[in-house]
Design a protein around this motif. Structure first.
Motif, PDB file in Angstrom:
ATOM      1  N   CYS A   1       0.836  -1.207   0.000  1.00 16.12           N
ATOM      2  CA  CYS A   1       0.000   0.000   0.000  1.00 16.12           C
ATOM      3  C   CYS A   1       0.872   1.258   0.000  1.00 16.12           C
ATOM      4  N   ASN A   2       1.943   1.252   0.777  1.00 12.86           N
ATOM      5  CA  ASN A   2       2.852   2.407   0.810  1.00 12.86           C
ATOM      6  C   ASN A   2       3.519   2.629  -0.541  1.00 12.86           C
ATOM      7  N   ILE A   3       3.831   1.527  -1.244  1.00 10.91           N
ATOM      8  CA  ILE A   3       4.420   1.656  -2.579  1.00 10.91           C
ATOM      9  C   ILE A   3       3.402   2.222  -3.563  1.00 10.91           C
ATOM     10  N   LEU A   4       2.172   1.711  -3.513  1.00 11.09           N
ATOM     11  CA  LEU A   4       1.128   2.159  -4.436  1.00 11.09           C
ATOM     12  C   LEU A   4       0.809   3.638  -4.255  1.00 11.09           C
ATOM     13  N   ARG A   5       0.946   4.144  -3.051  1.00 12.54           N
ATOM     14  CA  ARG A   5       0.694   5.564  -2.809  1.00 12.54           C
ATOM     15  C   ARG A   5       1.624   6.452  -3.629  1.00 12.54           C
ATOM     16  N   THR A   6       2.810   5.945  -3.938  1.00 10.63           N
ATOM     17  CA  THR A   6       3.789   6.743  -4.683  1.00 10.63           C
ATOM     18  C   THR A   6       3.591   6.638  -6.196  1.00 10.63           C
ATOM     19  N   GLU A   7       2.717   5.733  -6.644  1.00  7.20           N
ATOM     20  CA  GLU A   7       2.512   5.540  -8.081  1.00  7.20           C
ATOM     21  C   GLU A   7       1.363   6.413  -8.579  1.00  7.20           C
ATOM     22  N   ALA A   8       1.417   6.749  -9.849  1.00  5.10           N
ATOM     23  CA  ALA A   8       0.380   7.576 -10.460  1.00  5.10           C
ATOM     24  C   ALA A   8      -0.847   6.726 -10.791  1.00  5.10           C
ATOM     25  N   SER A   9      -1.968   7.396 -11.043  1.00  5.72           N
ATOM     26  CA  SER A   9      -3.182   6.678 -11.445  1.00  5.72           C
ATOM     27  C   SER A   9      -3.016   6.026 -12.813  1.00  5.72           C
ATOM     28  N   VAL A  10      -2.189   6.636 -13.666  1.00  4.50           N
ATOM     29  CA  VAL A  10      -1.800   6.036 -14.944  1.00  4.50           C
ATOM     30  C   VAL A  10      -0.282   5.913 -14.939  1.00  4.50           C
TER      31      VAL A  10
ATOM     32  N   LYS B   1       5.777  -7.544  -5.438  1.00  5.32           N
ATOM     33  CA  LYS B   1       5.691  -6.080  -5.515  1.00  5.32           C
ATOM     34  C   LYS B   1       6.586  -5.438  -4.462  1.00  5.32           C
ATOM     35  N   VAL B   2       6.679  -6.044  -3.290  1.00  7.32           N
ATOM     36  CA  VAL B   2       7.563  -5.527  -2.244  1.00  7.32           C
ATOM     37  C   VAL B   2       9.017  -5.651  -2.679  1.00  7.32           C
ATOM     38  N   VAL B   3       9.355  -6.785  -3.284  1.00 11.15           N
ATOM     39  CA  VAL B   3      10.749  -7.053  -3.656  1.00 11.15           C
ATOM     40  C   VAL B   3      11.150  -6.298  -4.928  1.00 11.15           C
ATOM     41  N   TYR B   4      10.255  -6.267  -5.920  1.00  8.77           N
ATOM     42  CA  TYR B   4      10.554  -5.628  -7.203  1.00  8.77           C
ATOM     43  C   TYR B   4       9.500  -4.560  -7.521  1.00  8.77           C
ATOM     44  N   PRO B   5       9.458  -3.475  -6.788  1.00  4.29           N
ATOM     45  CA  PRO B   5       8.367  -2.501  -6.946  1.00  4.29           C
ATOM     46  C   PRO B   5       8.309  -1.842  -8.316  1.00  4.29           C
TER      47      PRO B   5
ATOM     48  N   ARG C   1      -5.716  -2.174 -11.545  1.00  4.97           N
ATOM     49  CA  ARG C   1      -6.954  -2.543 -10.869  1.00  4.97           C
ATOM     50  C   ARG C   1      -7.894  -3.269 -11.821  1.00  4.97           C
ATOM     51  N   GLY C   2      -8.510  -4.327 -11.307  1.00  5.13           N
ATOM     52  CA  GLY C   2      -9.490  -5.072 -12.084  1.00  5.13           C
ATOM     53  C   GLY C   2     -10.847  -5.081 -11.401  1.00  5.13           C
ATOM     54  N   ALA C   3     -11.778  -5.838 -11.957  1.00  9.07           N
ATOM     55  CA  ALA C   3     -13.136  -5.876 -11.410  1.00  9.07           C
ATOM     56  C   ALA C   3     -13.172  -6.496 -10.019  1.00  9.07           C
ATOM     57  N   SER C   4     -12.300  -7.470  -9.750  1.00 12.82           N
ATOM     58  CA  SER C   4     -12.325  -8.128  -8.439  1.00 12.82           C
ATOM     59  C   SER C   4     -11.622  -7.318  -7.359  1.00 12.82           C
ATOM     60  N   GLU C   5     -10.858  -6.284  -7.753  1.00 14.56           N
ATOM     61  CA  GLU C   5     -10.117  -5.483  -6.770  1.00 14.56           C
ATOM     62  C   GLU C   5     -10.996  -4.330  -6.278  1.00 14.56           C
TER      63      GLU C   5
ATOM     64  N   SER D   1      -9.573  -7.398  10.852  1.00 10.78           N
ATOM     65  CA  SER D   1      -8.955  -6.090  10.622  1.00 10.78           C
ATOM     66  C   SER D   1      -8.036  -6.104   9.396  1.00 10.78           C
ATOM     67  N   LEU D   2      -7.576  -7.289   8.994  1.00 11.62           N
ATOM     68  CA  LEU D   2      -6.729  -7.370   7.809  1.00 11.62           C
ATOM     69  C   LEU D   2      -7.473  -6.938   6.548  1.00 11.62           C
ATOM     70  N   TYR D   3      -8.792  -7.133   6.556  1.00 10.59           N
ATOM     71  CA  TYR D   3      -9.548  -6.766   5.367  1.00 10.59           C
ATOM     72  C   TYR D   3      -9.469  -5.264   5.106  1.00 10.59           C
ATOM     73  N   ARG D   4      -9.350  -4.487   6.167  1.00 11.94           N
ATOM     74  CA  ARG D   4      -9.205  -3.040   6.000  1.00 11.94           C
ATOM     75  C   ARG D   4      -7.928  -2.701   5.221  1.00 11.94           C
ATOM     76  N   GLU D   5      -6.853  -3.451   5.473  1.00 10.78           N
ATOM     77  CA  GLU D   5      -5.602  -3.211   4.758  1.00 10.78           C
ATOM     78  C   GLU D   5      -5.722  -3.633   3.298  1.00 10.78           C
ATOM     79  N   PHE D   6      -6.412  -4.750   3.042  1.00  8.40           N
ATOM     80  CA  PHE D   6      -6.632  -5.159   1.652  1.00  8.40           C
ATOM     81  C   PHE D   6      -7.476  -4.124   0.916  1.00  8.40           C
ATOM     82  N   LYS D   7      -8.467  -3.565   1.588  1.00  9.80           N
ATOM     83  CA  LYS D   7      -9.292  -2.529   0.962  1.00  9.80           C
ATOM     84  C   LYS D   7      -8.442  -1.326   0.566  1.00  9.80           C
ATOM     85  N   SER D   8      -7.468  -0.990   1.389  1.00  8.98           N
ATOM     86  CA  SER D   8      -6.579   0.132   1.060  1.00  8.98           C
ATOM     87  C   SER D   8      -5.772  -0.163  -0.196  1.00  8.98           C
ATOM     88  N   VAL D   9      -5.289  -1.400  -0.321  1.00  7.74           N
ATOM     89  CA  VAL D   9      -4.558  -1.783  -1.529  1.00  7.74           C
ATOM     90  C   VAL D   9      -5.462  -1.636  -2.749  1.00  7.74           C
TER      91      VAL D   9
END
Length: 333
Positions: A51-60, A121-125, A132-136, A157-165
């Motif tokens: 999630c921290n890595i994704l925050r640094t990425e653009a929407s495209v 993704k953690v190892v090779y960001p 994002r797909g339909a299931s995400e 509570s883990l589901y909250r973290e998955f929702k953030s991803v």
């Protein structure tokens, strides 16, 4: 579980490339039995770091140089392993995944592909790019059984973290200014690529029209006349509405090729692993699983080259059909 060669190679690369003891332990546990072999703390650390890595990425996401585009895997971790073995490890090759990482088989959710991609993704960001797909989506994933799985085997509570991803996953990718890559569930009816770039995350998009309504609520740099679909006479008879929308979107975005994932029904029905549409053969749908619910299928990976050419390659070369490799677009010819 994971094959031994994948397990050992992952461990050796992690130890040299990213010397964090907990990652090596995660790979060891995951290789033994998938997601249920991990502890709640290990899974939390993986998801939080992603999630921290994704925050640094653009929407495209902008991709420069060569990359490999992977479509639906339908929960087949064997197909993912085959792709890495055949087309290169993520330490050396950039992969773009088109979403739909979760799948259900016999009404049971399959999460191992998604979790393994999160580990990578953690190892090779920079070399594992997850769209994002339909299931995400927090609602769709819960309906598929992710919430029940996490509640039963870990902690709710883990589901909250998955929702953030899910909410931070990018919407699309652009390769070398030629290829537009996205999930088939992303509506291309309105706006252009600049509008997608302006989408502010975190955001929840549950179905096709979700992104269209999201774009409708924000100011656009385009006039109303450019937001309308091109006249039907500009398209060949028999082209679907989705293809027409994709072609119009590419014209407005000055892109040449649209690459999307193909659904499970099409994968099973056609068994070719890809579908090429449009007057200029510029709308490509791919599925990358070589086995779906016990039924073999072709499965392909799209190789995007730095000169703008793109070629199709089989997920499993041993089962490839003679016509699976072809040049889709090459600006130098």
């Amino acid at each position: 579980g994971l094959n031994m060669d994948v397990k050992l190679r992952a461990q050796s690369l992690i130890e040299f490339g990213l010397p964090r003891n907990w990652i090596a332990l995660v790979v060891e546990r995951f290789a033994q039995g998938g997601i249920t072999s991990l502890t709640s703390n290990e899974l939390y650390m993986i998801v939080k770091r992603v999630c921290n890595i994704l925050r640094t990425e653009a929407s495209v996401i902008d991709v420069r140089g060569d990359c490999r585009v992977v479509g639906n895997l339908h929960g087949s971790i064997e197909s993912l392993q085959a792709i890495f073995r055949t087309y290169g490890w993520p330490s050396d090759v950039c992969y773009v995944f088109l979403g739909d990482y979760l799948a259900t088989i016999d009404d049971k959710i399959q999460t191992n592909v998604f979790v393994l991609l999160l580990i990578f993704k953690v190892v090779y960001p920079k070399h594992i790019l997850l769209l994002r797909g339909a299931s995400e989506c927090e609602h769709c994933a819960a309906d598929m059984g992710l919430l029940d799985l996490l509640t039963t085997s870990f902690t709710a509570s883990l589901y909250r973290e998955f929702k953030s991803v899910f909410k931070y996953l990018p919407l699309a990718a652009r390769a070398n200014g030629v290829h537009l890559m996205c999930n088939a569930s992303l509506s291309l009816k309105r706006g252009n690529l600049l509008d997608l770039e302006q989408v502010v995350r975190p955001c929840t998009i549950c179905h096709r029209d979700g992104i269209m309504r999201l774009l409708a609520r924000q100011p656009s740099r385009l006039g109303d006349h450019t937001l309308q679909a091109d006249p039907l006479e500009d398209f060949d008879e028999g082209e679907t509405e989705d293809v027409c929308e994709a072609i119009s979107f590419m014209k407005r975005s000055n892109m040449k090729i649209c690459v999307r994932n193909e659904g499970i029904e099409q994968s099973l029905a056609g068994s070719a692993g890809y579908n090429v549409e449009g007057r200029q053969c510029n709308v490509i749908s791919i599925a990358s699983a070589s086995n779906i619910r016990g039924q073999p299928c072709q499965g392909v990976v799209l190789a995007v080259h730095r000169n703008g050419a793109s070629t199709l390659h089989p997920t499993n070369p041993k089962a490839a059909k003679p016509d699976v490799r072809l040049i889709m677009y090459c600006p130098n010819k």
